[in-house]
Design an enzyme around this catalytic site. Structure first.
Site, PDB file in Angstrom:
ATOM      1  N   SER A  14      58.441  45.485  44.214  1.00 27.88           N
ATOM      2  CA  SER A  14      57.403  45.665  43.192  1.00 27.88           C
ATOM      3  C   SER A  14      57.770  46.757  42.189  1.00 27.88           C
ATOM      4  CB  SER A  14      56.070  46.018  43.843  1.00 27.88           C
ATOM      5  OG  SER A  14      55.107  46.297  42.839  1.00 27.88           O
ATOM      6  N   THR A  67      49.096  41.915  46.220  1.00 29.87           N
ATOM      7  CA  THR A  67      50.096  40.890  45.956  1.00 29.87           C
ATOM      8  C   THR A  67      50.312  40.059  47.218  1.00 29.87           C
ATOM      9  OG1 THR A  67      52.241  40.485  44.905  1.00 29.87           O
ATOM     10  CG2 THR A  67      52.110  42.404  46.377  1.00 29.87           C
ATOM     11  N   LYS A  71      46.132  37.972  48.593  1.00 27.68           N
ATOM     12  CA  LYS A  71      45.101  37.817  47.561  1.00 27.68           C
ATOM     13  C   LYS A  71      43.867  37.071  48.059  1.00 27.68           C
ATOM     14  CE  LYS A  71      48.303  38.261  43.757  1.00 27.68           C
ATOM     15  NZ  LYS A  71      48.683  37.796  42.426  1.00 27.68           N
ATOM     16  N   ASP A 107      45.290  38.033  37.019  1.00 29.45           N
ATOM     17  CA  ASP A 107      46.505  37.225  36.887  1.00 29.45           C
ATOM     18  C   ASP A 107      46.447  36.299  35.676  1.00 29.45           C
ATOM     19  OD1 ASP A 107      47.995  38.204  39.086  1.00 29.45           O
ATOM     20  OD2 ASP A 107      46.959  36.851  40.462  1.00 29.45           O
ATOM     21  N   GLY A 135      47.674  32.546  45.864  1.00 28.93           N
ATOM     22  CA  GLY A 135      46.638  33.334  45.205  1.00 28.93           C
ATOM     23  C   GLY A 135      46.885  33.577  43.733  1.00 28.93           C
TER      24      GLY A 135
END
Length: 166
Positions: A14, A67, A71, A107, A135
């Site tokens: 990430s 993440t 989700k 998102d 998700g």
């Protein structure tokens, strides 16, 4: 200093801590933002995500990004939800309050903004292919469909999961 995190499994990849640090520096905001690896659910760790979030909140965590693969479990554990999270049935942004967790899903808004504003690419009457059915895809479907593409195809390893979203 306010404390934030991104929670997932895997999480080492990430870029969120660097992105949030750059944003904070540019805007003069002081914050601490870290990666948290939540254990996947097993008989030994049946509630890995929940345990990780609860420990973070106990350490005065203010909010978290969520993440893969958490989700949908985040969605089911929120006290309140934004309309976007309700529509997506998935949460990627948590804020913590004395009365519980509030969940949102950014998102779709982020993807649509990148495509239409940053890339100046209209999606109306275009053919759109989505890879996956987790998700994140739950979060982008409604905002993409609001742009009226000619066709939106969901491709996934598991046909049943793609058909369920469709």
């Amino acid at each position: 200093m306010p404390h934030y995190a991104v929670i997932g499994n895997p999480i080492a990849h990430s870029r969120s801590p660097e992105i949030h640090a750059a944003f904070a520096s540019q805007t003069g905001i002081q914050l601490h933002y870290e990666r948290l690896l939540a254990p996947l659910d097993t008989p030994e760790t049946p509630n890995g995500f929940l345990t990780t979030v609860e420990a973070f909140v106990a350490q005065k965590g203010k909010g978290a990004n969520v993440t893969v693969p958490f989700k949908e479990v985040a969605f089911t554990n929120c006290t309140t939800l934004s309309p976007r999270a309700e529509k997506a049935r998935a949460v990627n942004t948590l804020s913590f309050h004395k009365d519980g967790w509030h969940g949102d899903n950014t998102d779709g808004a982020g993807l649509v903004r990148d495509i239409t504003h940053n890339l100046h690419y209209p999606l109306k009457d275009k053919h759109v292919l989505i890879l996956g059915a987790g998700g994140a895809v739950r979060g982008v479907l409604a905002p993409l469909l609001e742009l009226q593409p000619a066709e939106l195809v969901i491709a996934n390893r598991t046909l049943a999961k793609a058909e369920h979203l469709a």
